[in-house]
Design a protein around this motif. Structure first.
Motif, PDB file in Angstrom:
ATOM      1  N   ASN A 445       9.689   5.449 -11.264  1.00 13.56           N
ATOM      2  CA  ASN A 445       9.475   4.308 -10.372  1.00 13.56           C
ATOM      3  C   ASN A 445       8.842   4.702  -9.047  1.00 13.56           C
ATOM      4  OD1 ASN A 445      11.915   5.611  -9.529  1.00 13.56           O
ATOM      5  ND2 ASN A 445      12.479   3.803  -8.374  1.00 13.56           N
ATOM      6  N   GLU A 446       8.244   5.905  -8.993  1.00 12.93           N
ATOM      7  CA  GLU A 446       7.574   6.354  -7.781  1.00 12.93           C
ATOM      8  C   GLU A 446       6.065   6.152  -7.909  1.00 12.93           C
ATOM      9  OE1 GLU A 446       8.763   7.349  -4.796  1.00 12.93           O
ATOM     10  OE2 GLU A 446      10.656   6.670  -5.674  1.00 12.93           O
ATOM     11  N   PRO A 447       5.439   5.388  -7.006  1.00 13.89           N
ATOM     12  CA  PRO A 447       3.984   5.161  -7.086  1.00 13.89           C
ATOM     13  C   PRO A 447       3.218   6.471  -7.111  1.00 13.89           C
ATOM     14  CG  PRO A 447       4.992   3.730  -5.436  1.00 13.89           C
ATOM     15  CD  PRO A 447       6.057   4.699  -5.858  1.00 13.89           C
ATOM     16  N   ASP A 448       2.247   6.556  -8.010  1.00 12.20           N
ATOM     17  CA  ASP A 448       1.395   7.735  -8.127  1.00 12.20           C
ATOM     18  C   ASP A 448       0.081   7.433  -7.418  1.00 12.20           C
ATOM     19  OD1 ASP A 448      -0.008   9.987  -8.797  1.00 12.20           O
ATOM     20  OD2 ASP A 448      -0.123   9.541 -10.948  1.00 12.20           O
ATOM     21  N   VAL A 504      -8.155   7.345  -4.642  1.00 15.93           N
ATOM     22  CA  VAL A 504      -7.267   7.343  -3.489  1.00 15.93           C
ATOM     23  C   VAL A 504      -8.039   7.426  -2.170  1.00 15.93           C
ATOM     24  CG1 VAL A 504      -6.966   9.870  -3.514  1.00 15.93           C
ATOM     25  CG2 VAL A 504      -5.161   8.409  -2.550  1.00 15.93           C
ATOM     26  N   THR A 505      -9.273   7.934  -2.218  1.00 21.05           N
ATOM     27  CA  THR A 505     -10.106   7.981  -1.010  1.00 21.05           C
ATOM     28  C   THR A 505     -10.971   6.735  -0.870  1.00 21.05           C
ATOM     29  OG1 THR A 505     -11.897   9.167  -2.145  1.00 21.05           O
ATOM     30  CG2 THR A 505     -10.172  10.502  -1.108  1.00 21.05           C
ATOM     31  N   LEU A 506     -10.677   5.737  -1.681  1.00 17.39           N
ATOM     32  CA  LEU A 506     -11.331   4.422  -1.636  1.00 17.39           C
ATOM     33  C   LEU A 506     -12.789   4.477  -2.076  1.00 17.39           C
ATOM     34  CD1 LEU A 506      -9.804   2.956   1.669  1.00 17.39           C
ATOM     35  CD2 LEU A 506      -8.749   3.321  -0.574  1.00 17.39           C
ATOM     36  N   GLN A 507     -13.091   5.435  -2.945  1.00 14.10           N
ATOM     37  CA  GLN A 507     -14.435   5.553  -3.502  1.00 14.10           C
ATOM     38  C   GLN A 507     -14.431   5.062  -4.950  1.00 14.10           C
ATOM     39  OE1 GLN A 507     -16.994   6.737  -1.435  1.00 14.10           O
ATOM     40  NE2 GLN A 507     -15.287   6.598   0.044  1.00 14.10           N
ATOM     41  N   TYR A 508     -15.546   4.428  -5.364  1.00 17.52           N
ATOM     42  CA  TYR A 508     -15.682   4.061  -6.774  1.00 17.52           C
ATOM     43  C   TYR A 508     -15.762   5.338  -7.600  1.00 17.52           C
ATOM     44  CZ  TYR A 508     -17.048  -0.461  -4.802  1.00 17.52           C
ATOM     45  OH  TYR A 508     -17.075  -1.632  -4.107  1.00 17.52           O
ATOM     46  N   THR A 509     -15.101   5.377  -8.737  1.00 20.36           N
ATOM     47  CA  THR A 509     -15.084   6.584  -9.551  1.00 20.36           C
ATOM     48  C   THR A 509     -16.168   6.529 -10.617  1.00 20.36           C
ATOM     49  OG1 THR A 509     -13.588   5.802 -11.282  1.00 20.36           O
ATOM     50  CG2 THR A 509     -12.576   6.604  -9.246  1.00 20.36           C
TER      51      THR A 509
END
Length: 790
Positions: A445-448, A504-509
């Protein structure tokens, strides 16, 4: 007026579900006499393991099935242990008084409400009147379920005779380990068909941060060993004390917690001699700074916090025949690596990947194992994860389901297992949401956070929050809706197309370049259309933003041919047109619906009423979209195909009252026998799609069968599945990621949690509607006619 006596026509129109908790108020429910299950057991405020066990089991049963049966208690006491009990205690049985057995047996037989008697058995409870106890069992005329907490192997003739007589008087026997079941079958010659194995229950916990809890209890910077339970010599606490000097030599920060007061029965006979011996040993060994006695019978919340802050749990019982230990089961469920002596329960549950088994009375070995494990953080982490998965099926909620199924099987009158509907809980969704959007995955239940974000999840999250705001007008929802709407806007490109994956760095993958994003684009349009449909309740600037985005996206729609993507778009544009009709959107709906009609006509036959030659994922989307197309255009062909295809799908996915989603292990082809498909691979998203479609079909056709199936589909989350285990975690508010063949995937990611929440909010909407309509009819006595839909 009782809901169960309403005629079927009026019930269907009112949308009343006979089995859904909350459909009518508690006063109306009370008019029905529920079957009563009488527990014969020790019970709080008495302080003993069986009393605590029964309290926790009864609480779980009441929580899971509050409208299926009523549980009462016959509290076991003695001349020296008598108490004032809570209201659920109906009788008391004084085991020192032979006449008490006769009196209670007569009361049970004369009490028409009692359908089943469940007896918690430990040999010490009835030792002063064992023959009278066996006579009591022969006298009771109601079905008896016997729970054996201890099973001794290789019985002598007297023990064999006693246990055999008890077993013969019982309709069913419950034990808590497979080894106990095997002993009953082999050493006592009891039929395995009469024996049910239901493991000792464990508590769901939120898995709070260890360091935070250590700070709360003044243990910051300490590596914590712990054991708990009512103290007695059989626990062999001295084994750990003798090992502690060698442990402290390696790590002076170690603190050993001895949690629990001395067993009241021991105190009556021996006073505090055992505790005083332990205190003397602590002083003798000079380890006072490394041992802390917590001489209390701790409230459950405090106990669970102590276990969650524990780094290694120690169980050093010296009784090789102790069948089960609730203490180390609780420790595993709280995320503790466990070191245990080889009692049967430990041998069954612990393996190299979940814990370590040591010899009895061997402090040297214990010290070596503790030092090795304390120095290997990764191994401890692996043990925590594996241990949590190992005991997941033993949650009290699952224990309650297993007991309820036995009640259903053994009752002399029918018991209908109506699953209670959990309260709406957004804790996990909040936890998974950052200022940017909702995180994709979680570890347990910990956000990854390293998993990043997806358009898919944030579109679903926006729908769920819109649903909740529509029901509650809770202003907190507006903030979350804004977050998810901004994320969708972030993913929309200049050409109106949407990206799906953001790291996580707000970049499109790069995954956006190698994946088919048609479904993601369709899902975004569904979410935007749903938001616009709430124009009368949501802020105008929010609706305007969604309006602009959906018009920008529709430019690309004609190029979409993926079946489920088209279905999402049809749904989204239908919702949009519910509030502000756009003729161009109606034309798009017709275009996409006609494509689906052609697919259906190409594949459908008398035995296969479907759009494709197989059933895969998101199947319920297709008939729901066709029904939305009929609502948007009035084209009756869409409605006809919607109903025939949906009824076909339901025939392939429901077995009685249980929904079995199409497995992601193997699609169902037209020539495949559904019953032969492998178990497992069922995902919450498929249940949510089914519930969304059932809700729409219930609205349109007013058929009770759809409303009942919606309720039954939702109960999949609550334990009505092939494992009879919960998929929704009521402690965290999260939903487990999947139902496999023999286990549940305990990760609680965004997709699964939102699938549950969307489903739960549909149930809430229907319950609210049913309650209002029922109350209106109660006061007006005006019958509501069934819809004219056909």
């Amino acid at each position: 007026m009782n809901i169960n006596v309403l005629n079927s026509k009026n019930r269907r129109q009112a949308g009343l579900w006979k089995n859904v908790s909350g459909a009518i108020d508690s006063n109306n429910r009370a008019r029905n006499v529920l079957p009563e299950i009488l527990f014969v057991t020790t019970y709080p405020p008495r302080e003993c393991g069986i009393a605590t066990y029964s309290r926790d089991l009864i609480a779980a049963l009441n929580n899971k099935f509050n409208n299926a049966f009523r549980i009462t208690v016959c509290a076991i006491e003695s001349e020296t242990e008598q108490f004032f009990y809570p209201d659920d205690v109906k009788y008391t049985l004084n085991t020192d008084d032979a006449s008490s057995f006769d009196k209670i047996a007569q009361n049970i037989n004369n009490d028409a409400a009692i359908r089943i008697v469940l007896i918690q058995h430990e040999f010490g409870l009835y030792k002063n009147n064992e023959k009278k106890f066996r006579a009591f069992l022969d006298t009771v005329s109601k079905p008896v379920i016997m729970v054996f907490h201890t099973i001794l192997p290789h019985p002598n003739e007297l023990l064999l005779s006693s246990v055999t007589q008890i077993a013969e008087a019982a309709q069913c026997i419950i034990v808590m380990t497979n080894s106990s079941a095997e002993i009953l079958a082999t050493d006592y010659d009891i039929s395995p068909d009469k024996i049910a194995v239901i493991p000792h229950g464990t508590h769901l916990v939120p898995h709070a941060d260890k360091n935070t809890l250590k700070e709360k209890y003044q243990m910051s910077g300490r590596n914590v060993l712990a054991t708990f339970g009512l103290l007695s010599a059989g626990k062999s606490i001295e084994t750990t004390l003798d090992a502690l000097p060698a442990i402290v030599e390696k790590d002076e920060t170690v603190l050993f917690l001895i949690i629990g007061k001395t067993h009241p029965t021991i105190v009556k006979h021996d006073g505090e001699a055992y505790r005083e011996m332990l205190l003397a040993k602590v002083n003798e060994l000079g380890i006072g700074d490394n041992v802390r006695f917590i001489n209390e019978f701790l409230p459950l919340p405090a106990l669970l916090e102590y276990l969650q802050l524990t780094d290694i749990y120690l169980f050093t019982s010296k009784d090789p025949h102790q069948a089960v230990s609730g203490t180390f089961a609780y420790a595993l469920s709280c995320g503790c690596p466990v070191i245990s002596t080889p009692i049967p329960h430990a041998r069954e549950v612990l393996g190299a990947d979940t814990g370590i088994i040591i010899d009895f009375n061997n402090p040297t070995q214990l010290a070596e194992v503790v030092n090795s494990l304390m120095g290997d953080e990764q191994r401890r982490r692996n043990m925590v994860s594996n241990g949590l998965h190992r005991v997941a099926s033993t949650a009290w909620e699952n224990a309650a389901i297993a007991h309820a199924l036995l009640f259903e099987k053994n009752s002399i009158v029918p018991i209908v297992l109506n699953y209670s509907i959990p309260e709406i809980k957004f804790d996990h969704i909040r936890k998974m949401t950052t200022d940017f959007g909702m995180i994709q995955f979680s570890k347990l239940n910990e956000p990854d956070i390293e998993s990043g974000y997806t358009l898919d999840d944030n579109a679903r999250a926006m729908i769920a929050m819109c649903q909740h705001y529509e029901l509650t007008k809770d202003e907190e929802c507006i903030t979350y809706i804004g977050t998810y709407l901004n994320f969708i806007k972030y993913c929309q490109q200049r050409n109106g197309h949407f990206k799906n994956y953001v790291n996580v760095t707000l970049q499109y993958t790069l995954q956006n370049d190698h994946s088919n994003l048609a479904d993601s684009n369709g899902r975004a349009i569904w979410a935007l259309g749903y938001l616009v449909s709430l124009v009368d309740v949501l802020p105008a600037d929010m609706v305007l933003e969604a309006d602009i985005m959906i018009h920008k996206a529709v430019v690309n729609i004609e190029r979409i041919h993926a079946t489920r993507a088209m279905a999402f778009v049809v749904k989204g544009l239908h919702y949009y047109n519910m509030s502000r009709e756009d003729a161009s959107f109606t034309e798009v709906i017709k275009l996409l619906a006609d494509r689906m009609v052609q697919m259906y006509k190409h594949e459908a036959s008398a035995e296969w009423n479907w759009y494709e030659s197989y059933l895969t994922y998101g199947n319920s989307l297709l008939p729901e979209a066709m029904l939305c197309a009929w609502l948007a255009t009035g084209n009756s062909e869409y409605k006809t195909i919607a109903k025939s295809s949906f009824d076909f799908l339901l025939s392939r996915t429901f077995s009685g009252n249980t929904l079995k989603a199409i497995s992601n292990k193997c699609w169902l082809t037209r020539d495949c026998e559904y019953k032969l498909l492998p178990e497992g691979g069922e995902q919450p998203i498929e249940i949510a799609y089914t519930i969304l479609a059932l809700d729409k079909f219930t609205q349109v056709f007013g058929r009770r069968v759809y409303a009942d199936k919606l309720q039954n589909a939702f109960s999949w989350f609550l334990g009505n599945n092939h494992l009879h285990q919960i998929i929704y975690n009521p402690c965290t508010g999260g939903c487990y990621d999947g139902l496999e063949e023999s286990y549940v995937n305990l990760n609680q990611g965004a997709e699964s949690t939102l699938s549950y929440m969307i489903s739960r909010l549909i149930v809430e909407k229907n319950n609210t509607t049913a309650r209002v309509q029922y109350q209106d009819r109660e006061t007006s006595n005006i019958a509501v006619l069934e819809p004219e839909y056909s």
